[in-house]
Write a protein that holds these residues in place. Structure first.
Motif, PDB file in Angstrom:
ATOM      1  N   ALA A 524      25.854  -8.600  24.615  1.00 35.74           N
ATOM      2  CA  ALA A 524      26.249  -7.395  23.882  1.00 35.74           C
ATOM      3  C   ALA A 524      25.354  -7.236  22.664  1.00 35.74           C
ATOM      4  CB  ALA A 524      27.715  -7.483  23.458  1.00 35.74           C
ATOM      5  N   SER A 525      25.207  -6.012  22.233  1.00 34.18           N
ATOM      6  CA  SER A 525      24.440  -5.770  21.014  1.00 34.18           C
ATOM      7  C   SER A 525      25.309  -6.090  19.804  1.00 34.18           C
ATOM      8  CB  SER A 525      23.985  -4.309  20.956  1.00 34.18           C
ATOM      9  OG  SER A 525      25.102  -3.440  20.830  1.00 34.18           O
ATOM     10  N   VAL A 526      24.667  -6.438  18.714  1.00 40.56           N
ATOM     11  CA  VAL A 526      25.401  -6.753  17.487  1.00 40.56           C
ATOM     12  C   VAL A 526      26.187  -5.534  17.010  1.00 40.56           C
ATOM     13  CG1 VAL A 526      25.140  -7.419  15.065  1.00 40.56           C
ATOM     14  CG2 VAL A 526      23.761  -8.535  16.816  1.00 40.56           C
ATOM     15  N   LYS A 527      25.682  -4.342  17.287  1.00 39.90           N
ATOM     16  CA  LYS A 527      26.382  -3.117  16.891  1.00 39.90           C
ATOM     17  C   LYS A 527      27.728  -3.019  17.600  1.00 39.90           C
ATOM     18  CE  LYS A 527      26.492   0.807  14.654  1.00 39.90           C
ATOM     19  NZ  LYS A 527      26.519   0.830  13.173  1.00 39.90           N
ATOM     20  N   ASP A 528      27.749  -3.343  18.898  1.00 37.75           N
ATOM     21  CA  ASP A 528      29.016  -3.329  19.628  1.00 37.75           C
ATOM     22  C   ASP A 528      29.975  -4.380  19.069  1.00 37.75           C
ATOM     23  OD1 ASP A 528      28.057  -1.331  21.250  1.00 37.75           O
ATOM     24  OD2 ASP A 528      27.348  -2.711  22.815  1.00 37.75           O
ATOM     25  N   VAL A 541      31.823  -5.933   6.503  1.00 48.29           N
ATOM     26  CA  VAL A 541      30.556  -6.271   5.869  1.00 48.29           C
ATOM     27  C   VAL A 541      29.647  -6.951   6.882  1.00 48.29           C
ATOM     28  CG1 VAL A 541      29.475  -7.468   3.932  1.00 48.29           C
ATOM     29  CG2 VAL A 541      31.801  -6.574   3.706  1.00 48.29           C
ATOM     30  N   LYS A 542      28.404  -6.494   6.972  1.00 43.28           N
ATOM     31  CA  LYS A 542      27.462  -7.063   7.940  1.00 43.28           C
ATOM     32  C   LYS A 542      27.209  -8.535   7.678  1.00 43.28           C
ATOM     33  CE  LYS A 542      24.979  -2.887   9.334  1.00 43.28           C
ATOM     34  NZ  LYS A 542      23.655  -2.252   9.490  1.00 43.28           N
ATOM     35  N   TYR A 570      21.130  -9.208  19.486  1.00 45.93           N
ATOM     36  CA  TYR A 570      21.906  -9.408  20.712  1.00 45.93           C
ATOM     37  C   TYR A 570      22.724 -10.696  20.626  1.00 45.93           C
ATOM     38  CZ  TYR A 570      18.599  -5.927  22.391  1.00 45.93           C
ATOM     39  OH  TYR A 570      17.837  -4.791  22.534  1.00 45.93           O
ATOM     40  N   VAL A 571      23.830 -10.699  21.343  1.00 44.64           N
ATOM     41  CA  VAL A 571      24.728 -11.851  21.377  1.00 44.64           C
ATOM     42  C   VAL A 571      25.050 -12.162  22.834  1.00 44.64           C
ATOM     43  CG1 VAL A 571      26.981 -12.776  20.695  1.00 44.64           C
ATOM     44  CG2 VAL A 571      25.748 -11.218  19.162  1.00 44.64           C
TER      45      VAL A 571
END
Length: 702
Positions: A524-528, A541-542, A570-571
């Motif tokens: 998964a993307s970090v944004k998701d 908070v990022k 990505y994760v």
């Protein structure tokens, strides 16, 4: 538990602690407030680590991993393909016990951690409230201390008021049950009902004992000197009895809870109540009390009122007990603001001077075949425990070769780890097959002489003074294996990262992580991830998101590389699926197992070591994750497991890639027969069509 009630019992025994009766916990406002605080800003130790088992093929890595989990030894253990992962719990109370498979759900992990923080905080607050010893030279009297003492004395006196009142009005004439319940309802006005239930019964038993010591049995009707003496004697006995009740309640509550916490007697509710009921009957009989004889009474005679009174006095206590227990059960069942079971177990663990949160170990069993070596770096963390396993029989017969092999593994580990947060164990298997026991010491001395100086910051010693641990997996119980298990736990608790604190809220992400896996979202993307965290853990908070991802990367639940410019976006939510994909690429399926539509692509991979993106798409489709196959390619490229050759579509990663571990071997004899002298030739390389980040790797390959 009310502060006045707690102080009252602590007045008899300072070591008295809170009750962990679930009915009391359900009404404990301090516990509830502390649990809310735990949910907001509670922190607990990391208490997790990866345990990576490395070594040559056939060394006994999988058998060692099985024996750690107390599983039976299998003589014909199949070879590990790729990497096998298992998550286990190491009992803090007994580090020699087997490492159990994790059965807790993510929500249970969260609740148990929050419960442990809650109990630790509340008990620390109770400890801080204990009166501190004053300096004898200080003659100034603390006014607040006097006020507190006065309140405690008033509270104690308030407890014994019903004793003389019931005595003067002949309350015991109606039997033990009604008197006890009157006392219970009275004390329930100043403390919780469960404590009132215990104190009411205890004080009434005290009244029974005093009643049996009275010399004068006639009611108080004339105020002569003897009556005064009797009243004074009874009041003194009641005062002495109340003092003994306080001592027994504080000491008995403390001792009883310790017995329950250590499991010295069964905590089954019906067993305890049955024992108490039988003890009560025995005390009553010893005091001279008799059961009512209903045969002497008839309904049709004039003693109807007496008959009904005896029926009521006999039935009412039992009925009251049933009603009380029913309401207690419903109260506990309906309490959802705190996890009562976990809080109770945390308090029991505190009585045993233990931590309720067991260590969580993620076991990674690496394949020993050489074809997998160039994939190991992807799964070798900077922090953790490494076990280098070798065959003791072969090592003793050929020490020079195996010292070189151990050096190879130690160098591989040293290249990828943070020295301060890693410990390495050298483990030799098949100890029982070595006849000469002195050979172990000889080999260990050779290993120490050749390897210890260079890798002294990594290696852990056996308590016996050896550098190597020699175990026998075929034994049902192996003392050396237990020593190794204990040593692993003791060493890992010394590592810096293992004791670091983390937010309890991080554990809520585990449930979201399971949701990603359930949706077959392997990468998964970090944004998701950030969007999901806003809904679950309330982390916005990022910087906190990065901390959380690093936390789960250390624990072995995900793979995340914050330092890489490409991979930090990505994760890998399910590392095992990524491992399975690598297994297929490294171990090309047999002819009859290949799909006809991509059989030519499999053949090309086997012959040339070139992977077509269509082959990876096919593999991901069979795994049910075809939508994320571009992410899979990006991750394999980012971790340098594959190198791009030609890419026609950057978005969908369409093109061909080189898989180094599958490159064909060079036929040296053919090269020598076809040898042409090119020493005077000049070669020119054009890197214009190559990606910048891969030029160094291409230079090395050339």
């Amino acid at each position: 538990m009310e502060e006045n009630h707690l102080n009252h019992l602590k007045g008899y025994a300072e070591s008295y602690k809170r009750s962990f009766n679930m009915r009391v916990l359900a009404d404990d406002t301090e516990i509830k407030e502390a649990y809310k605080t735990a949910q907001q800003r509670g922190q607990v130790p990391f208490n997790r680590t990866k345990v990576l088992i490395l070594g040559d093929h056939g060394a006994g890595k999988t058998s060692t991993c099985r024996r750690f989990r107390d599983k039976d030894f299998r003589p014909e253990e199949p070879s590990t393909i790729g990497i096998e992962t298992n998550t286990v719990e190491a009992k803090v109370s007994d580090v020699n016990s087997k490492w159990c498979e994790v059965t807790n759900t993510p929500l249970e992990d969260y609740e148990s951690s929050a419960a442990w923080w809650t109990v630790s905080r509340v008990l620390q607050q109770d400890k801080n409230k204990l009166p501190k010893a004053r300096n004898k030279s200080d003659n100034n009297v603390n006014v607040s201390t006097i006020r507190q003492k006065f309140q405690d004395i008033s509270y104690m006196l308030f407890h014994i008021i019903p004793m003389p009142v019931i005595f003067c009005f002949g309350g015991l004439t109606f039997g033990f049950g009604p008197s006890a319940w009157l006392y219970i309802f009275y004390i329930s006005r100043i403390c919780d009902f469960h404590s009132a239930y215990r104190f009411g019964c205890a004080y009434t038993i005290c009244m029974v004992l005093v009643d049996t010591t009275q010399v004068a049995q006639q009611p108080v009707v004339a105020f002569n000197m003897w009556i005064y003496v009797t009243v004074v004697m009874v009041v003194c006995l009641y005062g002495l009895g109340s003092f003994l009740v306080g001592v027994l309640m504080s000491a008995g509550g403390r001792t009883g809870r310790q017995f329950g916490a250590y499991g010295y007697f069964p905590e089954h509710y019906l067993v305890k109540k049955t024992i108490g009921f039988i003890a009560g009957i025995y005390i009553g009989r010893m005091c001279g009390w008799k059961f009512d004889n209903f045969n002497n009474l008839t309904i049709f005679e004039k003693d109807l009122s007496q008959y009904l009174l005896k029926i009521v006095s006999f039935v009412a206590p039992f009925l009251g007990f049933i009603i009380y227990e029913w309401f207690s059960y419903m109260k506990v069942k309906s309490t959802s603001s705190i996890p009562i079971v976990h809080i109770r177990k945390s308090m029991e663990a505190d009585l045993r001077n233990e931590c309720y949160i067991d260590a969580r170990l993620s076991l990674w069993d690496f394949a020993g075949q050489e074809m997998y070596y160039n994939t190991h770096h992807l799964f070798m963390p900077k922090q953790g425990v490494y076990l280098v396993v070798f065959n003791a029989v072969e090592a003793i017969s050929n020490p020079d070769r195996y010292i070189k092999r151990l050096q190879f593994w130690l160098q591989s580990i040293a290249m990828h780890v943070d020295i301060e947060n890693v410990v390495v164990f050298l483990v030799g298997t098949r100890r029982g097959s070595v006849r000469d026991q002195n050979a172990f010491s000889t080999f260990d001395k050779c290993v120490t002489a050749h390897l210890y100086k260079r890798f002294s910051k990594l290696l852990a010693f056996n308590p016996s003074g050896r550098l190597c641990f020699f175990i026998e997996n075929s034994l049902k119980v192996d003392k050396e294996l237990n020593i190794l298990r204990e040593r692993i736990y003791n060493e890992v608790t010394k590592l810096k990262y293992f004791c670091e604190k983390f937010s309890i809220n991080y554990l809520l992400f585990k449930e979201a992580l399971d949701g990603f896996r359930h949706r077959q979202c392997v990468i998964a993307s970090v944004k998701d991830i950030e969007n999901e965290l806003m809904l679950t853990s309330k982390i916005f908070v990022k910087y906190e998101v990065r901390q959380l991802l690093n936390f789960f990367d250390k624990s072995g639940d995900i793979i995340y590389n914050e330092l890489d410019e490409l991979l930090q976006n990505y994760v890998v939510c399910d590392p095992q699926v990524l491992i399975d994909i690598l297994k297929l690429l490294v171990n090309v399926p047999e002819l009859h197992k290949r799909n006809r539509t991509v059989s030519d692509l499999w053949h090309r991979l086997l012959e040339t070591g070139i992977v077509d993106s269509r082959l990876l798409e096919h593999i991901c489709r069979n795994k049910g994750i075809w939508r994320v196959y571009p992410y899979v390619i990006r991750y394999l490229v980012g971790t340098q497991l594959m190198f791009p050759l030609t890419i026609t579509n950057q978005v969908d990663q369409v093109g061909t890639f080189c898989l180094p571990c599958k490159l064909p071997n060079i036929d040296l004899q053919k090269c020598e027969s076809d040898y042409i002298d090119h020493t005077s030739d000049i070669f020119y390389f054009d890197f214009g069509e190559m990606l910048l980040e891969f030029k160094s790797h291409q230079n090395i390959s050339v």
